[in-house]
Each structure stands twice: as C-alpha cells, then as structure tokens.
Design a protein around this motif. Structure first.
Motif, PDB file in Angstrom:
ATOM      1  N   PRO A  79       0.824  -1.218   0.000  1.00  0.00           N
ATOM      2  CA  PRO A  79       0.000   0.000   0.000  1.00  0.00           C
ATOM      3  C   PRO A  79       0.856   1.265   0.000  1.00  0.00           C
ATOM      4  CG  PRO A  79      -0.134  -1.143   2.113  1.00  0.00           C
ATOM      5  CD  PRO A  79       0.546  -2.070   1.157  1.00  0.00           C
ATOM      6  N   GLU A  80       2.038   1.189   0.622  1.00  0.00           N
ATOM      7  CA  GLU A  80       2.913   2.360   0.699  1.00  0.00           C
ATOM      8  C   GLU A  80       3.357   2.857  -0.671  1.00  0.00           C
ATOM      9  OE1 GLU A  80       2.875   0.152   4.447  1.00  0.00           O
ATOM     10  OE2 GLU A  80       3.342  -0.458   2.373  1.00  0.00           O
ATOM     11  N   ASP A  81       3.250   2.002  -1.696  1.00  0.00           N
ATOM     12  CA  ASP A  81       3.633   2.410  -3.046  1.00  0.00           C
ATOM     13  C   ASP A  81       2.770   3.565  -3.559  1.00  0.00           C
ATOM     14  OD1 ASP A  81       5.642   0.482  -3.270  1.00  0.00           O
ATOM     15  OD2 ASP A  81       4.255  -1.039  -4.009  1.00  0.00           O
ATOM     16  N   LEU A  82       1.535   3.675  -3.037  1.00  0.00           N
ATOM     17  CA  LEU A  82       0.623   4.726  -3.507  1.00  0.00           C
ATOM     18  C   LEU A  82       0.645   5.969  -2.621  1.00  0.00           C
ATOM     19  CD1 LEU A  82      -0.405   2.497  -5.421  1.00  0.00           C
ATOM     20  CD2 LEU A  82      -2.719   3.328  -4.990  1.00  0.00           C
ATOM     21  N   PHE A  83       1.267   5.880  -1.456  1.00  0.00           N
ATOM     22  CA  PHE A  83       1.222   6.993  -0.508  1.00  0.00           C
ATOM     23  C   PHE A  83       1.814   8.289  -1.076  1.00  0.00           C
ATOM     24  CE2 PHE A  83       1.016   4.182   3.591  1.00  0.00           C
ATOM     25  CZ  PHE A  83      -0.199   3.675   3.151  1.00  0.00           C
ATOM     26  N   PRO A  84       2.954   8.260  -1.788  1.00  0.00           N
ATOM     27  CA  PRO A  84       3.491   9.513  -2.324  1.00  0.00           C
ATOM     28  C   PRO A  84       2.542  10.212  -3.298  1.00  0.00           C
ATOM     29  CG  PRO A  84       5.184   7.828  -2.323  1.00  0.00           C
ATOM     30  CD  PRO A  84       3.891   7.134  -1.992  1.00  0.00           C
ATOM     31  N   PHE A  85       1.830   9.430  -4.117  1.00  0.00           N
ATOM     32  CA  PHE A  85       0.874  10.049  -5.042  1.00  0.00           C
ATOM     33  C   PHE A  85      -0.308  10.634  -4.287  1.00  0.00           C
ATOM     34  CE2 PHE A  85      -2.787   9.918  -7.979  1.00  0.00           C
ATOM     35  CZ  PHE A  85      -2.302  10.775  -8.955  1.00  0.00           C
ATOM     36  N   ILE A  86      -0.752   9.950  -3.235  1.00  0.00           N
ATOM     37  CA  ILE A  86      -1.836  10.493  -2.409  1.00  0.00           C
ATOM     38  C   ILE A  86      -1.406  11.812  -1.776  1.00  0.00           C
ATOM     39  CG2 ILE A  86      -3.244  10.069  -0.347  1.00  0.00           C
ATOM     40  CD1 ILE A  86      -3.089   7.048  -1.093  1.00  0.00           C
ATOM     41  N   ASP A  87      -0.166  11.880  -1.315  1.00  0.00           N
ATOM     42  CA  ASP A  87       0.359  13.139  -0.774  1.00  0.00           C
ATOM     43  C   ASP A  87       0.340  14.236  -1.834  1.00  0.00           C
ATOM     44  OD1 ASP A  87       0.838  11.881   1.648  1.00  0.00           O
ATOM     45  OD2 ASP A  87       2.939  11.453   1.188  1.00  0.00           O
ATOM     46  N   ALA A  88       0.678  13.872  -3.071  1.00  0.00           N
ATOM     47  CA  ALA A  88       0.680  14.854  -4.154  1.00  0.00           C
ATOM     48  C   ALA A  88      -0.733  15.348  -4.442  1.00  0.00           C
ATOM     49  CB  ALA A  88       1.302  14.243  -5.410  1.00  0.00           C
ATOM     50  N   MET A  89      -1.727  14.452  -4.369  1.00  0.00           N
ATOM     51  CA  MET A  89      -3.120  14.867  -4.565  1.00  0.00           C
ATOM     52  C   MET A  89      -3.529  15.887  -3.512  1.00  0.00           C
ATOM     53  SD  MET A  89      -5.399  11.597  -5.806  1.00  0.00           S
ATOM     54  CE  MET A  89      -5.100  10.591  -4.362  1.00  0.00           C
ATOM     55  N   LYS A  90      -3.105  15.659  -2.289  1.00  0.00           N
ATOM     56  CA  LYS A  90      -3.438  16.605  -1.216  1.00  0.00           C
ATOM     57  C   LYS A  90      -2.825  17.975  -1.497  1.00  0.00           C
ATOM     58  CE  LYS A  90      -3.179  17.383   3.778  1.00  0.00           C
ATOM     59  NZ  LYS A  90      -4.599  17.797   3.869  1.00  0.00           N
ATOM     60  N   GLN A  91      -1.578  17.984  -1.929  1.00  0.00           N
ATOM     61  CA  GLN A  91      -0.899  19.243  -2.234  1.00  0.00           C
ATOM     62  C   GLN A  91      -1.589  20.000  -3.361  1.00  0.00           C
ATOM     63  OE1 GLN A  91       3.176  18.237  -3.089  1.00  0.00           O
ATOM     64  NE2 GLN A  91       3.539  17.323  -1.079  1.00  0.00           N
ATOM     65  N   CYS A  92      -2.204  19.261  -4.269  1.00  0.00           N
ATOM     66  CA  CYS A  92      -2.864  19.879  -5.427  1.00  0.00           C
ATOM     67  C   CYS A  92      -4.320  20.260  -5.144  1.00  0.00           C
ATOM     68  CB  CYS A  92      -2.793  18.943  -6.626  1.00  0.00           C
ATOM     69  SG  CYS A  92      -1.128  18.729  -7.284  1.00  0.00           S
ATOM     70  N   GLY A  93      -4.803  20.003  -3.929  1.00  0.00           N
ATOM     71  CA  GLY A  93      -6.161  20.409  -3.556  1.00  0.00           C
ATOM     72  C   GLY A  93      -7.262  19.661  -4.270  1.00  0.00           C
ATOM     73  N   ILE A  94      -7.079  18.364  -4.467  1.00  0.00           N
ATOM     74  CA  ILE A  94      -8.093  17.545  -5.151  1.00  0.00           C
ATOM     75  C   ILE A  94      -9.419  17.589  -4.377  1.00  0.00           C
ATOM     76  CG2 ILE A  94      -8.695  15.184  -5.806  1.00  0.00           C
ATOM     77  CD1 ILE A  94      -6.622  16.598  -7.613  1.00  0.00           C
ATOM     78  N   ARG A  95     -10.515  17.820  -5.113  1.00  0.00           N
ATOM     79  CA  ARG A  95     -11.844  17.956  -4.500  1.00  0.00           C
ATOM     80  C   ARG A  95     -12.478  16.609  -4.157  1.00  0.00           C
ATOM     81  NH1 ARG A  95     -14.999  20.569  -8.990  1.00  0.00           N
ATOM     82  NH2 ARG A  95     -16.774  20.471  -7.555  1.00  0.00           N
ATOM     83  N   LEU A  96     -12.132  15.563  -4.918  1.00  0.00           N
ATOM     84  CA  LEU A  96     -12.669  14.240  -4.633  1.00  0.00           C
ATOM     85  C   LEU A  96     -11.778  13.193  -5.287  1.00  0.00           C
ATOM     86  CD1 LEU A  96     -15.244  12.882  -3.281  1.00  0.00           C
ATOM     87  CD2 LEU A  96     -16.004  12.467  -5.617  1.00  0.00           C
ATOM     88  N   VAL A  97     -11.447  12.151  -4.530  1.00  0.00           N
ATOM     89  CA  VAL A  97     -10.774  10.984  -5.091  1.00  0.00           C
ATOM     90  C   VAL A  97     -11.675   9.780  -4.875  1.00  0.00           C
ATOM     91  CG1 VAL A  97      -9.454  10.654  -2.936  1.00  0.00           C
ATOM     92  CG2 VAL A  97      -8.734   9.497  -5.032  1.00  0.00           C
ATOM     93  N   SER A  98     -11.917   9.044  -5.958  1.00  0.00           N
ATOM     94  CA  SER A  98     -12.673   7.795  -5.865  1.00  0.00           C
ATOM     95  C   SER A  98     -11.688   6.656  -6.030  1.00  0.00           C
ATOM     96  CB  SER A  98     -13.760   7.726  -6.937  1.00  0.00           C
ATOM     97  OG  SER A  98     -14.549   6.563  -6.770  1.00  0.00           O
TER      98      SER A  98
END
Length: 284
Positions: A79-98
């Motif tokens: 699961p940790e393989d996706l954590f950096p991209f999730i952090d990047a989504m947060k930095q970019c202010g994503i309104r919704l992730v499905s």
C-alpha cells in the motif's frame, strides 16, 4: 477542471473514462503506455504519463485536475507504493478521489486496499471509496482459458456464492461519483450484482449461452495453485493472492448483495447471463 483517470487502459479505467466523457467531463487518461492510450481514446481525452514509482510524473499529470479515479496497479503489492501520489493529490487540492477498493475491506485489514483507504482519509482528501464485488471479467478473462479449451470452470470456490458485478457497471458508478463531487464527499459504496451465484450456476449459464456442456470442477486450493503456476505459467505471488481471495470467498465474504449501484445510477446491474451473451466470444 478535469478528471484524472489512473489505469485508463485497464478493465475499469476505460469504462470510467468513457462514462465521464458521456457526462461531458474533460478527462486526463493516464498510464505508463501513452501509445496504448492514444489507440484507445484518440483525441477525445488528454493523456499523461503517470508512474506511481516515479514521483517526477505526478505534478504534470495532476495539472488542471480537481478529481481523481485512483486504482492500485496489480504489480504494486505494498500500500505504501501509492502513498506519495496520495500526498501529491493533497498538495494539489483535489476535491474528490474515488478509490477502487474491495468489497468488505472495511472489516478486513489484510488486503492493501484497507491501508490505502485509511491513508486517503487521514490525508484529509475528500473521498468516495468504491468497493465492488468480484468482477464478471474474472470469468471472461483469467478463467476463460479452461472454459474455452476444456469446457471447465476451474475455480477453488467450493459451494460458495458470489455477487458478481460487471466492470462496466463499476465504471458507471465511479463516473457518477466523480461527476457530483460535493454530493458524494466522504462516502463509501459497495457495488454488487442483483443476486449471488455459486459456480455451479455460473457453469449452467455458460452452458446455456454457449450451447456446450460447461462443468464446474471445484478444485482444491492446492490443485488450483499447482495448475495455474505449472500449467498456466502464472506468477506465483499473483496465484497466491487469488488463492487467498477464494479462501475468503469460501468463508462467505463475497455473497452479500447491495442496492448501491441502483441508488447511484438509477439502473439495474447487468446480470451474469446478459454479460455472458454480450461477451460470448470470450467463451468460444
């Protein structure tokens, strides 16, 4: 703003992309093979290279995007393989992730999807998890070889039942969530077919549709594992995961039926017989 679709050339991603386009959304289709994305979608979408193992691809892919369909590539087991991209989504202010998760994963901490869900939530990104049952495409895909060559359904699921769902219906569900981000913030949806079937019933339906006698062989875990590794030549780690999933299925984890698909879309999910007729060439 645009919607980013990860794994856009895959079973679910291509359906998510097509449904979003029907809704008038602008889509950024991503993956590691831009040539394949071009052949699938032409000029109907923007295309961007996205490799979860290469953080230099993140920001360009997320540029101009405010919603994301996120799926874990099968070859990334941690699961940790996706954590950096999730952090990047947060930095970019994503309104919704499905996020494409698994049925029952909220109570099962073993699959990587559980930790990914929790990481998205802890990051504070608005989310709409989608938790589907078993894909009908498992039958028309990985298990179709034995059906075509031996007239056999070769799955170690015992007498258990499964509420199969078509990946096309999953794609419509996800597109519906992403099209109305405020409405579905911080929600989770378990998507299944309208009935649970055992594999004897699956074999009977395939017999009816193909006009051949298809038999459910009901192999043991060991026989299934040995066959798929030695005869089919599939990766041992992949086969071990499928054995674990079928073990859980035998424990009754895949039989629940929900109405979430109908609540989201106003439609009835496709039945397995309808699916088999539509994809008859997979079983010939």
């Amino acid at each position: 703003m645009k919607v980013l679709v990860t794994g856009a050339s895959g079973n679910v991603g291509r359906y998510v992309t097509n449904e979003l386009l029907k809704m008038g959304e602008q889509v950024v289709a991503t993956g590691t093979d831009l040539v394949k994305l071009q052949s699938l979608f032409g000029e109907t979408v923007d295309k961007a290279l996205l490799d979860f193992t290469d953080s230099t691809t993140y920001l360009k892919a997320l540029n101009g995007v405010d919603r994301v369909f996120l799926m874990r590539p099968p070859h990334l087991g941690k699961p940790e393989d996706l954590f950096p991209f999730i952090d990047a989504m947060k930095q970019c202010g994503i309104r919704l992730v499905s996020f494409l998760s698994l049925m029952g994963v909220e109570k099962n901490t073993i699959p990587p999807h559980h930790k990914i869900e929790k990481y998205i939530e802890s990051a504070g990104i608005p989310y709409a998890h989608i938790r589907p049952g078993f894909f009908m495409q498992n039958i028309s895909g990985i298990h179709s070889v034995e059906i075509k060559e031996k007239n056999q359904v070769f799955v170690p699921a015992g007498n258990s039942k499964t509420s199969f769902i078509d990946a096309e219906d999953i794609g419509l569900s996800i597109a519906t969530l992403l099209h109305s981000p405020e409405k579905y913030q911080n929600t989770a949806h378990t998507i299944t077919g309208s009935k649970a079937l055992d594999y004897f019933q699956i074999a009977d339906i395939l017999s009816k549709v193909t006009g051949r006698k298809i038999t459910y062989m009901k192999p043991s875990y060991l026989k299934y594992r040995n066959y798929y590794i030695k005869n089919r030549g599939l990766d041992k780690a992949y086969v071990n995961v499928t054995v674990a999933l079928y073990f859980m299925t035998c424990m009754g984890t895949a039989k629940a039926v929900t109405t979430d698909f109908t609540k989201l879309t106003g439609k009835q999910p496709r039945s397995f017989e309808e699916f088999a007729v539509k994809h008859i060439n997979c079983f010939k």
